[in-house]
Design a protein around this motif. Structure first.
Motif, short mmCIF file in Angstrom:
data_model
loop_
_atom_site.label_atom_id
_atom_site.label_comp_id
_atom_site.label_asym_id
_atom_site.label_seq_id
_atom_site.Cartn_x
_atom_site.Cartn_y
_atom_site.Cartn_z
N GLN A 146 -0.57 50.21 -16.30
CA GLN A 146 -0.91 50.51 -14.91
C GLN A 146 -0.59 51.98 -14.67
N SER A 147 -0.83 52.44 -13.46
CA SER A 147 -0.58 53.85 -13.20
C SER A 147 0.88 54.20 -13.54
N GLY A 148 1.09 55.17 -14.40
CA GLY A 148 2.45 55.58 -14.77
C GLY A 148 3.09 54.70 -15.83
N ARG A 149 2.36 53.67 -16.30
CA ARG A 149 2.94 52.81 -17.35
C ARG A 149 1.94 52.67 -18.50
N PHE A 150 2.37 53.08 -19.66
CA PHE A 150 1.48 53.12 -20.82
C PHE A 150 2.09 52.35 -21.98
N ARG A 151 1.24 52.09 -22.98
CA ARG A 151 1.75 51.42 -24.18
C ARG A 151 2.23 52.44 -25.20
N GLN A 152 1.56 53.57 -25.24
CA GLN A 152 2.16 54.72 -25.95
C GLN A 152 2.45 55.76 -24.88
N PHE A 153 3.70 56.08 -24.72
CA PHE A 153 4.09 57.09 -23.72
C PHE A 153 5.08 58.03 -24.39
N TYR A 154 5.35 59.14 -23.75
CA TYR A 154 6.20 60.16 -24.37
C TYR A 154 7.48 60.32 -23.57
N GLN A 155 8.55 60.43 -24.29
CA GLN A 155 9.83 60.71 -23.62
C GLN A 155 10.40 62.02 -24.14
N ILE A 156 11.17 62.66 -23.26
CA ILE A 156 12.01 63.75 -23.72
C ILE A 156 13.42 63.35 -23.30
N GLY A 157 14.33 63.29 -24.25
CA GLY A 157 15.63 62.71 -23.95
C GLY A 157 16.76 63.50 -24.58
N ALA A 158 17.97 63.15 -24.21
CA ALA A 158 19.14 63.84 -24.76
C ALA A 158 20.29 62.84 -24.87
N GLU A 159 21.12 63.04 -25.89
CA GLU A 159 22.25 62.15 -26.12
C GLU A 159 23.47 63.00 -26.50
N ALA A 160 24.63 62.64 -25.93
CA ALA A 160 25.86 63.37 -26.25
C ALA A 160 26.89 62.38 -26.77
N PHE A 161 27.46 62.68 -27.94
CA PHE A 161 28.39 61.75 -28.59
C PHE A 161 29.81 62.30 -28.62
N GLY A 162 30.78 61.43 -28.35
CA GLY A 162 32.15 61.78 -28.66
C GLY A 162 33.04 62.11 -27.47
N VAL A 163 32.51 62.06 -26.25
CA VAL A 163 33.36 62.33 -25.09
C VAL A 163 33.28 61.14 -24.13
N GLY A 164 34.45 60.60 -23.81
CA GLY A 164 34.48 59.39 -22.98
C GLY A 164 34.68 59.65 -21.50
N GLY A 165 35.23 60.82 -21.15
CA GLY A 165 35.54 61.10 -19.75
C GLY A 165 34.29 61.36 -18.92
#
Ligand code: HAM
Length: 414
Positions: free
Chosen positions: A117-136
């Motif tokens: 539907q509008s804004g929802r696809f089966r192949q879509f693209y993400q740009i993301g970020a992940e940070a590891f090692g800090v709990g605070g």
């Protein structure tokens, strides 16, 4: 035979591709000043990478994964999201031995067999970020303020930051019990999936999209009322950091997110202009996942933004200028054809975008093309000009025109 793209997938080409490139470049610029470096994981993974992390009872795993057996009969899945592959890569390559926090960003296609539907696809693209090692909570706030800066740099406004805390292993059992109590006399009305989720993971009922289940969850207990002391402290500290950094937010205690790996902080950034699929970015903490993937205990947090939704918002909000050639060389005659090729090559070597007219097209149609391309200058070269060693130029935006020696072209453009 005529072929069409599959349902729910789409091509990206000019002029829209320029918006995509702008978003990607802005993300690179902003994420890198926050110390995030690019990580490229494969698009295919062993199916377990996703079922174990996203959760057996999530919509993604239950219904939406593109899974197949390869020729050696291994179960393979096209990645429905980017976090699990990054965690797999982090653990497999012992990146936890590097100083914390390790911060990575990624971009690329994801695959979910959803109803398009509008804004929802089966192949879509993400740009993301992940940070590891800090709990605070400081890094949670840094990530949200990085997102804020990213949206600001893109010129996007009217975005709502919603945050929540969904607790940890200590507080989740009490909340789970409260949910079981709440849904126990509503069980009959729930969809088949939620009846199953009731026993395995009642939290997932809150995320169900079936109309009947949406109605029945009205009045369900809030997870924030069950937070243990440490989770509450984390959530409170996050809020004071966000206030300090001027990140506007609202607390949405209904937001549980559709993936099982979250602990504590979760967030979504939404925009009303997007209609029903209104989340532009979403994420949260997943403090247990690295360990579940066989790594040492490593708290982590991240988010992903949907490229289609970001570019849609950019299209709605700005008059983004499509890049255009600096020079269009229109030609008359075969000698001019050779001369124009030589000039264009020199200009291109200097990094100047130059387009050429081709023999066989009338001057009128060449000028029409220059206009369509929004070229800044048109150069006209015919046999007379070659004899005189000069060309005619015209600036399309204001109609100014004149003549110059071939030898002056580069200085003129500078
Ligand atoms: P998600 O909420 O499933 O989270 O997806 C993040 C964003 O991807 C959504 O907010 C939306 O903009 C976009 N998106 C999701 N599904 C579709 C679709 N079918 N069509 C178009 N856009 C879509 C995650 O994927 C998590 N991995 C985020 C994360 C990273 N959490 C921690 N780190």
């Amino acid at each position: 035979m005529k072929y069409n793209a599959l349902k729910g997938v789409h091509d990206i080409f000019p002029p829209d591709i320029h918006l995509w490139q702008k978003v990607e470049q802005t993300a690179r610029d902003i994420f890198s000043v926050y110390g995030f470096q690019e990580l490229r994981a494969p698009i295919i993974e062993a199916t377990d990478v996703f079922t174990r992390s996203i959760g057996e009872t999530s919509d993604i795993v239950e219904k939406e994964m593109y899974t197949f057996n390869d020729k050696a009969d291994r179960r393979i899945t096209l990645r429905p999201e980017g976090t699990a592959p990054v965690v797999r890569c982090y653990v497999e390559n012992h990146l936890y031995n590097l100083p914390s926090p390790q911060k990575y960003f990624y971009s690329g296609p994801m695959f979910r067999y959803e109803r398009p539907q509008s804004g929802r696809f089966r192949q879509f693209y993400q740009i993301g970020a992940e940070a590891f090692g800090v709990g605070g909570p400081k890094i949670d706030a840094e990530i949200l303020s990085m997102l804020k800066l990213f949206f600001e740099r893109l010129g996007l406004k009217e975005l709502n930051f919603q945050i929540n805390s969904i607790g940890c292993d200590k507080c989740r059992p009490d909340y789970r019990k409260a949910l079981l109590d709440f849904f126990s006399d509503r069980l009959e009305g729930l969809c088949q999936d939620c009846k199953r989720r009731y026993d395995i993971n009642p939290l997932r009922i809150l995320d169900c999209k079936v109309e009947a289940c949406i109605k029945l969850k009205d009045g369900a207990p809030y997870v924030t009322d069950f937070l243990c002391g440490e989770c509450r402290e984390h959530f409170n500290a996050l809020q004071s950091f966000l206030n300090l950094l001027d990140v506007p937010y609202v607390i949405n205690p209904n937001m549980v997110r559709g993936l099982d790996y979250y602990t504590r902080t979760t967030f979504e950034v939404t925009c009303e202009h997007l209609g029903s699929q209104n989340a532009v970015a979403a994420g949260g903490r997943y403090d247990k996942l690295v360990q579940e993937f066989g790594g040492p205990p490593t708290p982590a947090i991240g988010f992903a933004a949907g490229m289609e939704r970001l570019t849609t918002l950019l299209k709605l909000s700005s008059i983004e200028k499509v890049p255009s050639p600096k020079v269009f060389i229109a030609i008359l005659g075969t000698t001019a054809e050779k001369e124009s090729l030589a000039i264009a090559t020199r200009l291109r070597e200097e990094g100047i975008w130059t387009e050429l007219g081709y023999a066989g097209n009338s001057l009128k149609s060449q000028l029409r093309r220059a206009d369509k391309l929004s070229a800044e200058y048109v150069f006209i070269i015919g046999d007379d000009e070659i004899t005189a060693g000069k060309l005619k130029w015209k600036k399309l935006s204001d109609g100014n025109q004149g003549e110059m020696l071939f030898t002056d072209i580069y200085d003129f453009l500078k």
